[in-house]
Design a protein around this motif. Structure first.
Motif, PDB file in Angstrom:
ATOM      1  N   ASP A 103       0.785  -1.237   0.000  1.00  9.19           N
ATOM      2  CA  ASP A 103       0.000   0.000   0.000  1.00  9.19           C
ATOM      3  C   ASP A 103       0.823   1.297   0.000  1.00  9.19           C
ATOM      4  O   ASP A 103       1.563   1.549   0.967  1.00  9.19           O
ATOM      5  CB  ASP A 103      -0.899  -0.002   1.237  1.00  9.19           C
ATOM      6  CG  ASP A 103      -1.638  -1.319   1.420  1.00  9.19           C
ATOM      7  OD1 ASP A 103      -1.001  -2.386   1.338  1.00  9.19           O
ATOM      8  OD2 ASP A 103      -2.855  -1.265   1.642  1.00  9.19           O
ATOM      9  N   ASP A 134      -4.159  -0.756  -3.160  1.00  7.94           N
ATOM     10  CA  ASP A 134      -4.253   0.498  -2.388  1.00  7.94           C
ATOM     11  C   ASP A 134      -3.131   1.452  -2.814  1.00  7.94           C
ATOM     12  O   ASP A 134      -2.462   2.061  -1.972  1.00  7.94           O
ATOM     13  CB  ASP A 134      -4.193   0.241  -0.868  1.00  7.94           C
ATOM     14  CG  ASP A 134      -5.499  -0.281  -0.312  1.00  7.94           C
ATOM     15  OD1 ASP A 134      -6.435  -0.526  -1.105  1.00  7.94           O
ATOM     16  OD2 ASP A 134      -5.591  -0.438   0.910  1.00  7.94           O
ATOM     17  N   ASN A 187      -8.875  -2.556  -1.753  1.00 11.86           N
ATOM     18  CA  ASN A 187     -10.225  -2.059  -1.452  1.00 11.86           C
ATOM     19  C   ASN A 187     -10.367  -0.564  -1.757  1.00 11.86           C
ATOM     20  O   ASN A 187     -11.464  -0.086  -2.028  1.00 11.86           O
ATOM     21  CB  ASN A 187     -10.593  -2.340   0.008  1.00 11.86           C
ATOM     22  CG  ASN A 187      -9.561  -1.832   0.984  1.00 11.86           C
ATOM     23  OD1 ASN A 187      -8.363  -2.103   0.812  1.00 11.86           O
ATOM     24  ND2 ASN A 187      -9.982  -1.105   1.991  1.00 11.86           N
ATOM     25  N   HIS A 188      -9.250   0.181  -1.753  1.00 11.34           N
ATOM     26  CA  HIS A 188      -9.346   1.618  -2.049  1.00 11.34           C
ATOM     27  C   HIS A 188      -9.607   1.868  -3.531  1.00 11.34           C
ATOM     28  O   HIS A 188     -10.402   2.744  -3.874  1.00 11.34           O
ATOM     29  CB  HIS A 188      -8.073   2.342  -1.586  1.00 11.34           C
ATOM     30  CG  HIS A 188      -8.098   2.613  -0.113  1.00 11.34           C
ATOM     31  ND1 HIS A 188      -8.197   3.867   0.444  1.00 11.34           N
ATOM     32  CD2 HIS A 188      -8.063   1.751   0.941  1.00 11.34           C
ATOM     33  CE1 HIS A 188      -8.223   3.779   1.765  1.00 11.34           C
ATOM     34  NE2 HIS A 188      -8.124   2.490   2.084  1.00 11.34           N
ATOM     35  N   HIS A 254      -4.507  -8.601  -2.341  1.00 10.90           N
ATOM     36  CA  HIS A 254      -4.445  -7.407  -1.494  1.00 10.90           C
ATOM     37  C   HIS A 254      -4.626  -7.781  -0.028  1.00 10.90           C
ATOM     38  O   HIS A 254      -3.954  -7.232   0.844  1.00 10.90           O
ATOM     39  CB  HIS A 254      -5.518  -6.389  -1.919  1.00 10.90           C
ATOM     40  CG  HIS A 254      -5.496  -5.178  -1.049  1.00 10.90           C
ATOM     41  ND1 HIS A 254      -4.403  -4.329  -0.988  1.00 10.90           N
ATOM     42  CD2 HIS A 254      -6.407  -4.684  -0.162  1.00 10.90           C
ATOM     43  CE1 HIS A 254      -4.655  -3.354  -0.116  1.00 10.90           C
ATOM     44  NE2 HIS A 254      -5.847  -3.555   0.408  1.00 10.90           N
ATOM     45  N   HIS A 278      -2.627  -4.544   2.677  1.00 11.98           N
ATOM     46  CA  HIS A 278      -3.858  -4.131   3.367  1.00 11.98           C
ATOM     47  C   HIS A 278      -3.705  -3.812   4.843  1.00 11.98           C
ATOM     48  O   HIS A 278      -4.259  -2.828   5.325  1.00 11.98           O
ATOM     49  CB  HIS A 278      -4.966  -5.174   3.169  1.00 11.98           C
ATOM     50  CG  HIS A 278      -6.296  -4.754   3.699  1.00 11.98           C
ATOM     51  ND1 HIS A 278      -6.954  -3.633   3.230  1.00 11.98           N
ATOM     52  CD2 HIS A 278      -7.095  -5.285   4.674  1.00 11.98           C
ATOM     53  CE1 HIS A 278      -8.106  -3.508   3.884  1.00 11.98           C
ATOM     54  NE2 HIS A 278      -8.207  -4.486   4.754  1.00 11.98           N
TER      55      HIS A 278
HETATM   56 FE   LIG Z   1      -6.579  -2.138   1.839  1.00 14.04          FE
END
Ligand SMILES: [Fe+2]
Ligand SMILES: [Fe+2]
Length: 352
Positions: A103, A134, A187-188, A254, A278
């Motif tokens: 990330d 991310d 997820n971003h 991720h 993550h």
């Molecule tokens: Fe994440």
């Protein structure tokens, strides 16, 4: 006291040197009699110095058993470690390096930590780079869970975020121009699609059009860059878990675990080697498995700022780093979580 030894000897002689009979006559156990005879023979406390020789009967069976036990002990004492010839294993044709970058969160990237990671990557010359997701933060209006208190997060724009991620990709490709790069969404990144679907009131054709215009691939020119892109909603490599790929003998995803021991949890979830991002904290866990030998899960931390606004006053246990694998062409690999401490990596400088 001495009499009892003399008495034992006398009775034993009287019984024709039969220990059983003598013990019976004296009313004592045979072992006690033997002890008294031994003492009498040594003249310890016996007045009569009669030499008594208790013949040790040669017991071939017993001797064989002793020999067998000694041989077994000899085998058991052998060192378990196989000592080689002291020479390091040679590099093989097809050996290569793989790096996984966790990330970075767009404009929230920690520039010093990223610089240290890229300096290593430049020297390591990896053949493969996996971006663990991310890498766009998608804060501001895309972060729909924000509440009024997060005003500071809304000062930055999506445009600035995308520009920061493009600059990050530029620097990765500049540091490793030879590398095949895999971009796994986190997820971003998913926030973009979620926002589009919501805004288009779930009209699939319009959603698809906006995704073509504003999706990750378009905003980051991934096709033009020659970077392979893996979306959150798609499955790859015939795997049941979406947005997960397999390279050699290791999965890359991720991730979804953020608890206290995320690597142990991920290893349990996957049941196989897995590298993930993550959780932003460095962690690793390995276990022996019945079929595949030793397996492990590794997460190298993050390369974004360690105390974001949305964590309020809660101190994070995040750490900076990247993941390195020294790979054999058959898929075997040596995993290394390389920490970046206070903006510095010690791996490459100290190996030089
Ligand atoms: Fe994440
Ligand atoms: Fe993240």
């Amino acid at each position: 006291m001495a009499d009892i030894f003399a008495q034992a000897l006398e009775v034993w002689e009287k019984c024709g040197r039969n220990q059983c009979k003598a013990a019976k006559e004296l009313g004592i156990p045979r072992a006690t009699l033997q002890g008294r005879l031994r003492s009498a023979n040594l003249g310890l406390k016996c007045e009569r110095d009669v030499p008594v020789v208790i013949k040790a009967e040669a017991d071939e069976t017993l001797q064989k058993r002793i020999n067998d036990l000694e041989a077994a002990l000899e085998v058991a004492r052998r060192p378990r470690t196989r000592h080689g010839d002291g020479k390091a294993p040679k590099r093989q044709k097809g050996d290569f390096k793989r790096v996984a970058i966790p990330d970075t969160h767009g404009q929230h990237v920690d520039q010093q930590a990223l610089k240290a990671a890229l300096a290593d990557i430049k020297e390591l010359k990896p053949a493969e780079i996996v971006l663990l997701g991310d890498h766009i933060d998608c804060g501001g209006f895309l972060a729909q869970h924000h509440v009024m208190g997060y005003v500071a997060e809304t000062r930055t724009s999506f445009e600035e975020d995308i520009a920061a991620t493009n600059a990050f990709l530029d620097s990765v490709q500049e540091a490793a121009p030879q590398a095949a790069i895999h971009y796994i969404e986190g997820n971003h990144e998913r926030r973009i699609e979620r926002w589009i679907v919501t805004q288009t009131l779930r009209h699939p054709a319009d959603s698809a059009m906006f995704k073509r215009w504003f999706g990750v691939e378009a905003c980051l020119s991934l096709k033009k860059r020659g970077i392979r892109h893996y979306e959150q909603g798609q499955a790859y490599c015939d795997l049941r878990v979406p947005c997960t790929i397999k390279l050699g003998k290791c999965y890359f995803t991720h991730g979804h675990r953020t608890g206290k021991h995320p690597a142990a949890q991920m290893l349990k979830d996957f049941g196989s080697n897995v590298v993930f991002g993550h959780c932003h904290a460095r962690d690793s866990h390995d276990e022996p498995s019945v079929e595949a030998g030793d397996i492990g899960a590794w997460t190298p931390g993050c390369l974004c700022q360690k105390q974001p606004m949305w964590m309020h006053t809660s101190p994070t246990r995040w750490g900076h780093g990247y993941h390195l694998q020294l790979c054999r062409s058959n898929g075997d690999f040596l995993p290394v979580n390389v920490p970046i401490i206070d903006g510095r990596s010690f791996l490459v400088p100290l190996l030089r």
